[in-house]
Design a protein around this motif. Structure first.
Motif, PDB file in Angstrom:
ATOM      1  N   LEU A 129      47.359  35.881  78.328  1.00  0.00           N
ATOM      2  CA  LEU A 129      46.550  36.294  76.630  1.00  0.00           C
ATOM      3  C   LEU A 129      45.942  37.142  75.951  1.00  0.00           C
ATOM      4  CD1 LEU A 129      43.930  33.316  77.080  1.00  0.00           C
ATOM      5  CD2 LEU A 129      45.458  33.232  75.577  1.00  0.00           C
ATOM      6  N   LEU A 130      46.026  38.741  76.617  1.00  0.00           N
ATOM      7  CA  LEU A 130      45.795  39.931  76.450  1.00  0.00           C
ATOM      8  C   LEU A 130      46.909  40.701  75.842  1.00  0.00           C
ATOM      9  CD1 LEU A 130      44.478  42.535  76.271  1.00  0.00           C
ATOM     10  CD2 LEU A 130      45.192  42.456  78.571  1.00  0.00           C
ATOM     11  N   ILE A 131      48.021  39.978  76.651  1.00  0.00           N
ATOM     12  CA  ILE A 131      49.785  40.631  75.936  1.00  0.00           C
ATOM     13  C   ILE A 131      50.083  39.660  74.260  1.00  0.00           C
ATOM     14  CG2 ILE A 131      52.134  40.317  76.408  1.00  0.00           C
ATOM     15  CD1 ILE A 131      51.494  40.930  79.365  1.00  0.00           C
ATOM     16  N   TYR A 132      49.562  38.175  74.495  1.00  0.00           N
ATOM     17  CA  TYR A 132      49.822  37.465  73.766  1.00  0.00           C
ATOM     18  C   TYR A 132      49.002  38.157  72.095  1.00  0.00           C
ATOM     19  CZ  TYR A 132      49.430  33.349  70.779  1.00  0.00           C
ATOM     20  OH  TYR A 132      49.718  32.250  68.971  1.00  0.00           O
ATOM     21  N   GLY A 133      47.572  37.916  72.334  1.00  0.00           N
ATOM     22  CA  GLY A 133      46.437  38.942  71.062  1.00  0.00           C
ATOM     23  C   GLY A 133      47.331  40.246  70.930  1.00  0.00           C
ATOM     24  N   ILE A 134      48.131  41.230  71.524  1.00  0.00           N
ATOM     25  CA  ILE A 134      48.231  41.962  71.149  1.00  0.00           C
ATOM     26  C   ILE A 134      49.810  41.651  70.107  1.00  0.00           C
ATOM     27  CG2 ILE A 134      49.649  44.613  72.167  1.00  0.00           C
ATOM     28  CD1 ILE A 134      47.734  44.315  74.402  1.00  0.00           C
ATOM     29  N   VAL A 135      50.133  41.421  70.948  1.00  0.00           N
ATOM     30  CA  VAL A 135      51.575  41.570  69.805  1.00  0.00           C
ATOM     31  C   VAL A 135      51.782  40.038  68.909  1.00  0.00           C
ATOM     32  CG1 VAL A 135      54.197  39.612  69.899  1.00  0.00           C
ATOM     33  CG2 VAL A 135      53.418  40.913  72.315  1.00  0.00           C
ATOM     34  N   GLU A 151      48.347  40.393  67.704  1.00  0.00           N
ATOM     35  CA  GLU A 151      47.033  40.437  66.678  1.00  0.00           C
ATOM     36  C   GLU A 151      45.920  39.148  66.493  1.00  0.00           C
ATOM     37  OE1 GLU A 151      48.604  42.883  62.544  1.00  0.00           O
ATOM     38  OE2 GLU A 151      49.757  43.778  63.748  1.00  0.00           O
ATOM     39  N   THR A 152      45.655  38.694  67.456  1.00  0.00           N
ATOM     40  CA  THR A 152      44.603  37.879  67.012  1.00  0.00           C
ATOM     41  C   THR A 152      43.800  38.341  67.690  1.00  0.00           C
ATOM     42  OG1 THR A 152      46.578  36.053  67.315  1.00  0.00           O
ATOM     43  CG2 THR A 152      44.473  35.199  68.414  1.00  0.00           C
ATOM     44  N   ARG A 192      38.708  35.965  71.277  1.00  0.00           N
ATOM     45  CA  ARG A 192      38.544  34.073  70.759  1.00  0.00           C
ATOM     46  C   ARG A 192      39.649  34.011  71.802  1.00  0.00           C
ATOM     47  NH1 ARG A 192      36.558  32.780  66.124  1.00  0.00           N
ATOM     48  NH2 ARG A 192      38.362  30.642  66.282  1.00  0.00           N
ATOM     49  N   LEU A 193      40.847  34.580  72.432  1.00  0.00           N
ATOM     50  CA  LEU A 193      41.601  33.748  73.274  1.00  0.00           C
ATOM     51  C   LEU A 193      41.039  34.263  74.374  1.00  0.00           C
ATOM     52  CD1 LEU A 193      44.355  35.958  72.656  1.00  0.00           C
ATOM     53  CD2 LEU A 193      44.342  33.229  72.150  1.00  0.00           C
ATOM     54  N   PHE A 194      40.619  34.461  74.894  1.00  0.00           N
ATOM     55  CA  PHE A 194      39.335  35.020  76.160  1.00  0.00           C
ATOM     56  C   PHE A 194      38.562  33.568  76.532  1.00  0.00           C
ATOM     57  CE2 PHE A 194      39.914  39.609  78.336  1.00  0.00           C
ATOM     58  CZ  PHE A 194      41.118  39.165  78.108  1.00  0.00           C
ATOM     59  N   PHE A 195      37.475  32.908  75.183  1.00  0.00           N
ATOM     60  CA  PHE A 195      36.610  32.153  75.121  1.00  0.00           C
ATOM     61  C   PHE A 195      37.397  31.240  75.061  1.00  0.00           C
ATOM     62  CE2 PHE A 195      33.767  35.468  73.751  1.00  0.00           C
ATOM     63  CZ  PHE A 195      32.910  34.966  74.799  1.00  0.00           C
ATOM     64  N   ALA A 196      38.892  31.025  74.129  1.00  0.00           N
ATOM     65  CA  ALA A 196      39.251  29.667  74.505  1.00  0.00           C
ATOM     66  C   ALA A 196      40.434  28.834  75.775  1.00  0.00           C
ATOM     67  CB  ALA A 196      40.768  30.094  73.600  1.00  0.00           C
ATOM     68  N   GLY A 197      39.804  30.158  76.809  1.00  0.00           N
ATOM     69  CA  GLY A 197      41.019  29.888  77.499  1.00  0.00           C
ATOM     70  C   GLY A 197      40.208  28.800  79.006  1.00  0.00           C
ATOM     71  N   ASP A 222      47.123  27.010  64.030  1.00  0.00           N
ATOM     72  CA  ASP A 222      45.793  28.049  64.497  1.00  0.00           C
ATOM     73  C   ASP A 222      46.520  29.138  66.380  1.00  0.00           C
ATOM     74  OD1 ASP A 222      43.944  28.729  66.443  1.00  0.00           O
ATOM     75  OD2 ASP A 222      42.410  28.297  64.672  1.00  0.00           O
ATOM     76  N   PRO A 223      46.426  29.950  65.720  1.00  0.00           N
ATOM     77  CA  PRO A 223      47.257  30.999  66.596  1.00  0.00           C
ATOM     78  C   PRO A 223      46.684  31.158  67.856  1.00  0.00           C
ATOM     79  CG  PRO A 223      46.150  32.560  64.825  1.00  0.00           C
ATOM     80  CD  PRO A 223      45.798  30.879  64.981  1.00  0.00           C
ATOM     81  N   VAL A 224      45.635  30.753  68.106  1.00  0.00           N
ATOM     82  CA  VAL A 224      44.258  30.976  69.324  1.00  0.00           C
ATOM     83  C   VAL A 224      44.742  29.971  70.041  1.00  0.00           C
ATOM     84  CG1 VAL A 224      42.312  30.278  70.752  1.00  0.00           C
ATOM     85  CG2 VAL A 224      42.699  32.145  68.204  1.00  0.00           C
ATOM     86  N   ALA A 225      44.688  28.074  69.705  1.00  0.00           N
ATOM     87  CA  ALA A 225      45.054  26.958  70.411  1.00  0.00           C
ATOM     88  C   ALA A 225      46.759  27.184  70.536  1.00  0.00           C
ATOM     89  CB  ALA A 225      44.737  25.790  68.944  1.00  0.00           C
ATOM     90  N   LEU A 226      47.147  28.129  70.028  1.00  0.00           N
ATOM     91  CA  LEU A 226      49.224  28.032  70.506  1.00  0.00           C
ATOM     92  C   LEU A 226      49.145  28.984  71.329  1.00  0.00           C
ATOM     93  CD1 LEU A 226      52.291  27.659  69.363  1.00  0.00           C
ATOM     94  CD2 LEU A 226      51.849  29.398  68.421  1.00  0.00           C
ATOM     95  N   GLY A 227      48.649  30.380  70.697  1.00  0.00           N
ATOM     96  CA  GLY A 227      48.639  30.866  73.331  1.00  0.00           C
ATOM     97  C   GLY A 227      47.765  30.344  74.174  1.00  0.00           C
TER      98      GLY A 227
END
Length: 427
Positions: free
Chosen positions: A154-160, A162-163, A167-172, A351-356
């Motif tokens: 999720l960290l790498i996805y967020g960097i690639v 720019e999400t 939010r990604l951490f909470f989404a998981g 939604d980029p978060v849901a896609l991640g």
């Protein structure tokens, strides 16, 4: 592509270890390609295992062995067993709970599976669990670590993309807990079917007693997560902090006995790290060949050209990821597909978060998908359970994982609701 498939298939039929088979198949193509130098094999091998994010793996493996030696994980398992041991398959349920808890420390499914196979599988054998079930459970439950924050994919996805990583951490969190729930239901159903022995009746006094003994073990996630969310640690530094926590505890409790056991423990961790890193390096060589021949991009570009609806696009992308998960690791799946897929998904208002989270769920499934499922080899190599038995054991849990993925696809709010609530109010 044909030469790669022929060599790989032939070596696997000869029961050649998967790491050697993968690197040899890639090397066979590289050696006959006039545009590629043979030295690229070694460069890609060491370049792949030299990535900073992977340094968390040996550190968490060492932390796992230290926690085993100091009794921290035994305390945790005793506490979890006191809570759920009376259920059918109670110790398997306790194993899942332990994976959830320590997944909040590691973020690495391979390290989690390796550490838990050292600790949980011998105890499950004592309790009458068949090897296929215990191996499959640990391999699959270890994958929860990449959904429960902190998560390296999720960290790498967020960097690639720019999400927001927060939010990604909470989404998981919710999908990760749903994975754990599916694993728990599956192990209970199988335990009833196999008529596995139960651990006795629920006793409140035992829960209280074991909870007191588990305080040091439960303190580690508090320290590590506090450091992560307080901005003190990166995931790799959190792995080092986990080692330091376990070593300080061991010195306080074990003193000279722990000091004498420290070098043998480090050697065990180094041996296991060597096995896993060789597998990962071999995957890196194979991945380089796949990227050099543009296999992932060709597959992705074909699907993009189909003119699908958003839901159809998501299903097509998930299908590609399931296939890629058989051959490349999670980081490769992100780096090879997201730059091509994400702009199209964004244009479709996905939604980029849901896609991640959907992508990470596919990565979680990929770690137990042969021929390159790293958790399969981590568990098999550590517990000496035949690879075929581990694969057999993952099948019922894999079905549950697929159900969670479908749930997030049709109800993306499972991923977006928590970050929408917390990030809005806290950040």
């Amino acid at each position: 592509m044909a030469i790669v498939g022929i060599v790989l298939f032939a070596l696997l039929l000869l029961a050649v270890p998967i790491g050697i088979a993968l690197s040899s198949a890639a090397a066979a193509y590289i050696l006959v390609d006039p545009l590629l130098e043979p030295t690229v094999i070694f460069r890609q091998f060491f370049s792949f295992i030299g990535r900073y994010s992977l340094t968390a793996i040996p550190l968490f493996i060492f932390a796992g062995f230290l926690m085993e030696k100091t009794g921290l994980i035994r305390q945790l398992f005793a506490f979890a067993d006191s809570l759920v041991g009376h259920l059918p398959g109670g110790f398997g349920v306790a194993t899942v709970l332990a994976c959830v808890l320590f997944g909040s420390i590691s973020g690495s499914s391979v390290a989690m599976a390796a550490a838990m196979s050292v600790i949980a599988i011998p105890e499950m054998r004592k309790r009458g669990y068949p090897d296929w079930l215990s191996g499959g459970l640990v391999a699959t439950a270890g994958g929860i670590a990449i959904l429960i924050p902190p998560s390296i994919p999720l960290l790498i996805y967020g960097i690639v993309t720019e999400t927001s990583v927060v939010r990604l951490f909470f989404a998981g969190v919710i999908p990760g807990l749903l994975l754990a729930l599916c694993n728990i239901i599956t192990i209970i159903v199988i335990a009833i079917w196999l008529k596995l022995p139960r651990g006795g009746k629920f006793e409140g006094a035992r829960v209280l007693r074991e909870s007191k003994g588990a305080i040091p073990a439960l303190g580690m996630p508090v320290v590590i997560l506090g450091g992560l969310y307080g901005g003190l640690f990166t995931p790799t530094e959190a792995a080092a902090a986990a080692c330091g926590y376990a070593m300080v505890y061991g010195l306080i409790v074990g003193r000279a006995t722990f000091v004498r056991a420290l070098l043998p423990t480090a050697m065990r961790a180094m041996n296991l790290t060597g096995v896993i890193m060789f597998l990962i390096g071999s995957v890196g060589v194979f991945q380089f060949l796949a990227a050099n021949m543009y296999w992932p991009q060709k597959i992705t570009d074909t699907i993009v050209g189909w003119g699908l609806t958003p839901l159809g696009f998501i299903f097509a992308y998930m299908g590609v990821l399931l296939i890629l998960g058989m051959f490349v690791d999670g980081v490769a799946m992100i780096l090879l597909t997201v730059p091509v897929i994400f702009p199209v998904a964004y244009a479709m208002k996905i939604d980029p978060v849901a896609l991640g989270i959907m992508l990470t769920l596919n990565i979680e499934m990929g770690v137990v998908t042969p021929p390159v499922g790293l958790n399969l080899f981590a568990v098999s190599g550590t517990s000496r359970i035949p690879l075929q038995e581990v694969i057999k054991g993952t099948i019922p849990f894999f079905i549950g994982d697929g159900a969670v993925l479908l749930a997030v696809i049709f109800f993306p709010g499972l991923a977006t609701w928590l970050p929408d609530q917390l990030v809005r109010s806290v950040f």
